[in-house]
Design a protein around this motif. Structure first.
Motif, PDB file in Angstrom:
ATOM      1  N   VAL A   1      59.724  42.295  50.948  1.00 30.83           N
ATOM      2  CA  VAL A   1      58.663  42.500  51.943  1.00 30.83           C
ATOM      3  C   VAL A   1      59.134  41.896  53.260  1.00 30.83           C
ATOM      4  N   THR A   2      59.191  42.722  54.316  1.00 24.61           N
ATOM      5  CA  THR A   2      59.524  42.173  55.637  1.00 24.61           C
ATOM      6  C   THR A   2      58.226  41.769  56.354  1.00 24.61           C
ATOM      7  N   GLY A   3      58.352  40.824  57.279  1.00 25.76           N
ATOM      8  CA  GLY A   3      57.156  40.344  57.978  1.00 25.76           C
ATOM      9  C   GLY A   3      56.234  39.617  57.019  1.00 25.76           C
TER      10      GLY A   3
ATOM     11  N   SER B   1      56.998  43.750  62.064  1.00 28.10           N
ATOM     12  CA  SER B   1      57.057  44.418  63.363  1.00 28.10           C
ATOM     13  C   SER B   1      55.870  43.910  64.170  1.00 28.10           C
ATOM     14  N   VAL B   2      55.768  44.384  65.390  1.00 30.53           N
ATOM     15  CA  VAL B   2      54.702  43.899  66.278  1.00 30.53           C
ATOM     16  C   VAL B   2      53.494  44.835  66.163  1.00 30.53           C
TER      17      VAL B   2
ATOM     18  N   GLU C   1      48.182  52.757  72.197  1.00 26.84           N
ATOM     19  CA  GLU C   1      48.351  53.684  71.075  1.00 26.84           C
ATOM     20  C   GLU C   1      49.500  53.148  70.219  1.00 26.84           C
ATOM     21  N   ARG C   2      49.572  53.590  68.968  1.00 25.03           N
ATOM     22  CA  ARG C   2      50.604  53.032  68.094  1.00 25.03           C
ATOM     23  C   ARG C   2      52.010  53.361  68.599  1.00 25.03           C
TER      24      ARG C   2
ATOM     25  N   ILE D   1      59.516  48.723  71.215  1.00 23.41           N
ATOM     26  CA  ILE D   1      59.648  47.350  70.691  1.00 23.41           C
ATOM     27  C   ILE D   1      60.085  47.386  69.233  1.00 23.41           C
ATOM     28  N   ASN D   2      59.444  48.235  68.450  1.00 25.21           N
ATOM     29  CA  ASN D   2      59.634  48.172  66.997  1.00 25.21           C
ATOM     30  C   ASN D   2      60.729  49.092  66.460  1.00 25.21           C
TER      31      ASN D   2
END
Ligand code: NAD
Ligand code: LMR
Length: 329
Positions: A9-11, A89-90, A97-98, A104-105
């Motif tokens: 699992v990241t983050g 991720s952020v 909006e996504r 960034i991500n």
């Protein structure tokens, strides 16, 4: 005792991580007799918080948890993994909006795709949650040389669950009475929650809910904008419901789908329903008892639905164009 399933699992020290890890370790994801090992990945600034999360996992003394390893090294984090859940991720803030997050991500998912290809088990399945998740999944998949495309997914199950709840509330039934709900396309404000094929206690929704204006208008926009509504109300993006949808997605991709039903997850299109091959698009998916999956064929797409599907697929094309420098030729 079965061999353990390894889950990366990241983050892991973030909001969703905190709501997700304890569910995995308790058996909610793989069942009450399936041991699990966790490999938790954070960036350096998150490592201290991750240590605290690991202490809490230890303090639960979960019977099924056979080991927890925390790291900021991607290859270490994905070593031998059977499921990689890419959450890190952020998140967006109010008013975004996504796909404002792509710049960034997006780049996070190149290195993660490469590390998965290098270190994970050959049967690894990857579910991308970090937004914009469809296009981030496309980036991860494109950078994971040698890992079959059908082992990559992006999460639209939260949207499916939201849509089922909205329909159930309108019809005065329980959300479990709603089946055959497909989210088409992108996890974004263009997604199409397909009410035309959804069923309530086996009947088509249109036979139970006569308010077509609501179905074509408020219902769709409520589901499309639910993430933004939560950010506005909470000041933070959805986390517990997102973690719950991760559990639901993995459960649905690991177990046989009930006869006649389907579930929603974004997969690499192979051209079904005229969706451009390669785009990571949500569509109706069926899983067999052995865990293999396929796109459900023959779901009727009327003119209204086709217009909505075209719009969301167009947005996926635009997102792919915006990150083409992250996708190896
Ligand atoms: P959060 O900020 O609480 O946690 C994110 C964590 O990721 C942080 O601990 C951060 O240190 C870590 N991180 C950042 N970059 C990383 C990297 N390169 N490698 C590893 N870890 C990294 O955010 P959150 O609320 O947990 O949300 C995470 C993501 O999930 C966001 O992009 C959010 O928009 C998305 N999301 C998607 C859905 C969906 O339905 N697909 C639903 C909810 C949230
Ligand atoms: C959601 O749908 O709740 C998440 O994708 C978070 C967001 O940014 O809306």
């Amino acid at each position: 005792m079965k061999d353990a399933i390894t889950v990366s699992v990241t983050g892991a020290a973030g909001q969703i991580g905190y709501a997700l890890l304890f569910r995995i370790a308790s058996g909610a994801m793989f069942g009450p007799d399936q041991p699990v090992k966790l490999r938790l990945i954070e960036i350096e600034p998150g490592m201290a918080a991750l240590e605290g999360v690991i202490m809490e996992l230890e303090d639960c003394a979960f019977p099924l948890l056979q080991g927890v390893h925390g790291t900021s090294d991607l290859e270490d984090g994905f070593t031998g993994t059977n499921w990689s859940l890419l959450v890190g991720s952020v998140p967006r803030k109010d008013g975004m909006e996504r796909n404002d997050l792509l710049g960034i991500n997006g780049k996070i998912f190149t290195g993660q795709g490469q590390a998965i290809a290098k270190a994970a088990a050959s049967n690894v399945r990857t579910l991308v949650v970090g937004n914009p998740c469809n296009t981030n999944a496309l980036i991860a998949m494109s950078n994971a040389a040698g890992v079959p495309a059908e082992q990559f997914f992006a999460m639209t199950r939260l949207d499916e669950n939201r849509a089922k709840s909205q329909l159930a509330a309108k019809a005065g039934v329980h959300s479990s009475d709603v089946t055959n709900l497909c989210i088409w396309g992108n996890h974004s404000a263009t997604q199409y929650p397909d009410f035309t094929n959804a069923r309530i206690k086996g009947q088509l929704v249109s036979e139970v809910i006569s308010d077509q204006a609501w179905l074509q208008g408020e219902f769709i926009s409520t589901v499309q904008k639910r993430g933004a509504a939560i950010i506005k109300a909470r000041g933070l993006s959805s986390a517990a419901s997102a973690a719950n949808a991760v559990v639901d997605t993995v459960v649905s991709l690991s177990n046989e789908t009930p006869a006649g039903d389907w579930h929603s997850v974004a997969v690499a299109s192979s051209g079904a329903y005229g969706i451009e091959p390669g785009l990571m698009a949500s569509m109706p998916i069926r899983t067999e008892a052995d865990g293999s999956w396929s796109v459900v064929e023959g779901v009727p797409v009327d003119e209204f639905s086709q217009g909505k599907i075209d719009a969301t697929i167009n947005e996926l094309r635009e997102e792919r164009e915006a990150v083409k420098h992250l996708i190896p030729a």
